[in-house]
Design an enzyme around this catalytic site. Sequence first.
Site, PDB file in Angstrom:
ATOM      1  CG  ASP A 120      33.823  35.736  28.657  1.00 37.34           C
ATOM      2  OD1 ASP A 120      34.372  34.757  28.583  1.00 37.34           O
ATOM      3  OD2 ASP A 120      33.767  36.534  29.571  1.00 37.34           O
ATOM      4  CG  HIS A 133      35.336  35.809  32.901  1.00 43.14           C
ATOM      5  ND1 HIS A 133      35.280  35.624  31.642  1.00 43.14           N
ATOM      6  CD2 HIS A 133      36.503  35.170  33.337  1.00 43.14           C
ATOM      7  CE1 HIS A 133      36.352  34.829  31.112  1.00 43.14           C
ATOM      8  NE2 HIS A 133      36.989  34.802  32.439  1.00 43.14           N
TER       9      HIS A 133
HETATM   10  N1  LIG Z   1      39.363  37.449  32.925  1.00 42.76           N
HETATM   11  C1  LIG Z   1      39.725  36.534  32.121  1.00 42.76           C
HETATM   12  O1  LIG Z   1      39.140  36.462  31.040  1.00 42.76           O
HETATM   13  C2  LIG Z   1      40.789  35.573  32.367  1.00 42.76           C
HETATM   14  C3  LIG Z   1      41.506  34.694  31.175  1.00 42.76           C
HETATM   15  C4  LIG Z   1      42.524  33.812  31.247  1.00 42.76           C
HETATM   16  C5  LIG Z   1      42.893  33.803  32.643  1.00 42.76           C
HETATM   17  N2  LIG Z   1      42.660  34.526  33.310  1.00 42.76           N
HETATM   18  C6  LIG Z   1      43.308  34.726  34.976  1.00 42.76           C
HETATM   19  O2  LIG Z   1      44.374  35.245  35.075  1.00 42.76           O
HETATM   20  C7  LIG Z   1      45.064  34.710  36.071  1.00 42.76           C
HETATM   21  C8  LIG Z   1      46.586  34.731  35.555  1.00 42.76           C
HETATM   22  O3  LIG Z   1      46.614  33.515  34.863  1.00 42.76           O
HETATM   23  P1  LIG Z   1      48.115  33.144  33.859  1.00 42.76           P
HETATM   24  O4  LIG Z   1      47.918  32.258  33.140  1.00 42.76           O
HETATM   25  O5  LIG Z   1      48.862  34.290  33.597  1.00 42.76           O
HETATM   26  O6  LIG Z   1      48.946  32.628  35.373  1.00 42.76           O
HETATM   27  P2  LIG Z   1      50.323  32.318  35.518  1.00 42.76           P
HETATM   28  O7  LIG Z   1      50.456  31.392  36.760  1.00 42.76           O
HETATM   29  O8  LIG Z   1      51.178  32.001  34.398  1.00 42.76           O
HETATM   30  O9  LIG Z   1      50.846  33.997  36.098  1.00 42.76           O
HETATM   31  C9  LIG Z   1      50.645  34.416  36.899  1.00 42.76           C
HETATM   32  C10 LIG Z   1      51.517  35.564  37.552  1.00 42.76           C
HETATM   33  O10 LIG Z   1      50.978  36.336  38.794  1.00 42.76           O
HETATM   34  C11 LIG Z   1      52.360  36.297  39.470  1.00 42.76           C
HETATM   35  N3  LIG Z   1      51.691  36.722  40.985  1.00 42.76           N
HETATM   36  C12 LIG Z   1      51.234  35.884  41.716  1.00 42.76           C
HETATM   37  N4  LIG Z   1      51.070  36.706  42.996  1.00 42.76           N
HETATM   38  C13 LIG Z   1      51.311  37.980  42.719  1.00 42.76           C
HETATM   39  C14 LIG Z   1      51.515  39.046  43.353  1.00 42.76           C
HETATM   40  N5  LIG Z   1      51.050  39.172  44.623  1.00 42.76           N
HETATM   41  N6  LIG Z   1      51.721  40.240  42.925  1.00 42.76           N
HETATM   42  C15 LIG Z   1      52.233  40.238  41.621  1.00 42.76           C
HETATM   43  N7  LIG Z   1      52.295  39.019  40.848  1.00 42.76           N
HETATM   44  C16 LIG Z   1      51.917  38.079  41.362  1.00 42.76           C
HETATM   45  C17 LIG Z   1      53.035  35.069  39.180  1.00 42.76           C
HETATM   46  O11 LIG Z   1      54.315  35.151  40.035  1.00 42.76           O
HETATM   47  C18 LIG Z   1      52.852  34.922  37.881  1.00 42.76           C
HETATM   48  O12 LIG Z   1      53.981  35.253  37.309  1.00 42.76           O
HETATM   49  C19 LIG Z   1      44.484  33.544  36.302  1.00 42.76           C
HETATM   50  O13 LIG Z   1      43.950  33.852  37.724  1.00 42.76           O
HETATM   51  C20 LIG Z   1      43.633  32.984  35.438  1.00 42.76           C
HETATM   52  O14 LIG Z   1      42.453  32.328  35.990  1.00 42.76           O
HETATM   53  C21 LIG Z   1      41.507  35.522  33.462  1.00 42.76           C
HETATM   54  O1  LIG Z   2      39.000  29.624  31.870  1.00 42.94           O
HETATM   55  C1  LIG Z   2      39.839  29.838  32.887  1.00 42.94           C
HETATM   56  O2  LIG Z   2      40.129  29.514  33.906  1.00 42.94           O
HETATM   57  C2  LIG Z   2      40.568  31.327  32.298  1.00 42.94           C
HETATM   58  C3  LIG Z   2      39.714  32.322  31.793  1.00 42.94           C
HETATM   59  O3  LIG Z   2      38.637  32.576  32.606  1.00 42.94           O
HETATM   60  C4  LIG Z   2      39.181  32.069  30.501  1.00 42.94           C
HETATM   61  O4  LIG Z   2      38.012  32.257  30.197  1.00 42.94           O
HETATM   62  O5  LIG Z   2      39.854  31.447  29.583  1.00 42.94           O
END
Ligand SMILES: NC(=O)c1ccc[n+]([C@@H]2O[C@H](COP(=O)([O-])OP(=O)(O)OC[C@H]3O[C@@H](n4cnc5c(N)ncnc54)[C@H](O)[C@@H]3O)[C@@H](O)[C@H]2O)c1
Ligand SMILES: O=C(O)C[C@H](O)C(=O)O
Length: 344
Positions: A180, A207
């Site tokens: 953010d 967030h």
């Molecule tokens: N905080 C933020 O600003 C922010 C930003 C972007 C994404 N996110 C979040 O991050 C998360 C991941 O996003 P992504 O795009 O990498 O998803 P993705 O599906 O590409 O990757 C997620 C990974 O987690 C793994 N996984 C699932 N269960 C698991 C477990 N029990 N133990 C270990 N690994 C496990 C999967 O195998 C996969 O490799 C989502 O929840 C998304 O919303 C948060």
């Molecule tokens: O928007 C989402 O679901 C992923 C993450 O929280 C973001 O802010 O990009």
Amino acid sequence: MRSSMLRSLLRNSSDASRVTRRGFASGSAPERKVAILGAAGGIGQPLSLLMKLNPLVSHLSLFDIAGTPGVAADVSHINTRSEVVGFMGDENLGKALEGADVVIIPAGVPRKPGMTRDDLFNINAGIVKSLCAGIAKYCPNALVNMISNPVNSTVPIAAEVFKKAGTYDEKRLFGVTTLDVVRAKTFYAGKANVNVAEVNVPVIGGHAGVTILPLFSQATPQANLPHDVIVALTKRTQDGGTEVVEAKAGKGSATLSMAYAGAIFADACLKGLNGVPDVVECSFVQSTVTELPFFASKVRLGKNGVEEVLGLGSLSDFEKEGLEKLKPELKSSIEKGIQFANQN
Ligand SMILES: NC(=O)c1ccc[n+]([C@@H]2O[C@H](COP(=O)([O-])OP(=O)(O)OC[C@H]3O[C@@H](n4cnc5c(N)ncnc54)[C@H](O)[C@@H]3O)[C@@H](O)[C@H]2O)c1
Ligand SMILES: O=C(O)C[C@H](O)C(=O)O
């Protein structure tokens, strides 16, 4: 660490004796193990790369339910300080976590168009809960950087799991809201026509949607932007995640910018642990800054994690309104997380 991070990492990574941006001699840097849970995912892979480039990391532990041997083999060929080991499957979680100083959690499912972050709760809450049980068992003193959504609920879930295990230390649990801040800086620099590398914008609250509250009244360098521009910048920052989800059209959410943001935040944690002074980042932490038990604001990082949760500073009337507006949603997301952890 600011937008010069990648340049700085690339410059420093091939020679561990070089001096890092804040004057820390990485040749004498202490051993630090960083574990990434969900390391084979969209965020996990580029984040693994960026942490491999960080000279403050001596051991990089990559854990996922699948795919980690390949990611670890690939990243391990990069000629930087850290030794990389991949772990796959729940039975190897303990080995992945043992001795970790910082655990970064991007495990779980991402959004598709039309979904809110809260729509991820049913799947991600369980994933986060079981990973946090592992952290409580195998590395109870690690700093935990929670990326998995909905952050407004997954951080309270983690706190409850740690409380039940008797390992909770509020100074060591962080919801990563750095993306953010990254977005607010980028969008502000574009409108204010200033050098983005010099921009600072605190982002408070939580967030998700309106709970994300950028404080453009405190942005530096100051630009005195008109109110309608501030309103539009605020909305774009709040909707930044959705902008990416829609552009990816079903192929997930922000991964590359999130890996960058996650690497900045983990680097700040490592610097704090190593005693570098004045390391300040925004993060969603246990807080008394408002009446809500968790809240994102500027946090000073130190040898024990959170050294000080900083106040909000003075807010414009528009920001004061935004603060009151975000509280009911943030409160109910926090309560949902606490309830889940205590009922499951
Ligand atoms: N905080 C933020 O600003 C922010 C930003 C972007 C994404 N996110 C979040 O991050 C998360 C991941 O996003 P992504 O795009 O990498 O998803 P993705 O599906 O590409 O990757 C997620 C990974 O987690 C793994 N996984 C699932 N269960 C698991 C477990 N029990 N133990 C270990 N690994 C496990 C999967 O195998 C996969 O490799 C989502 O929840 C998304 O919303 C948060
Ligand atoms: O928007 C989402 O679901 C992923 C993450 O929280 C973001 O802010 O990009």
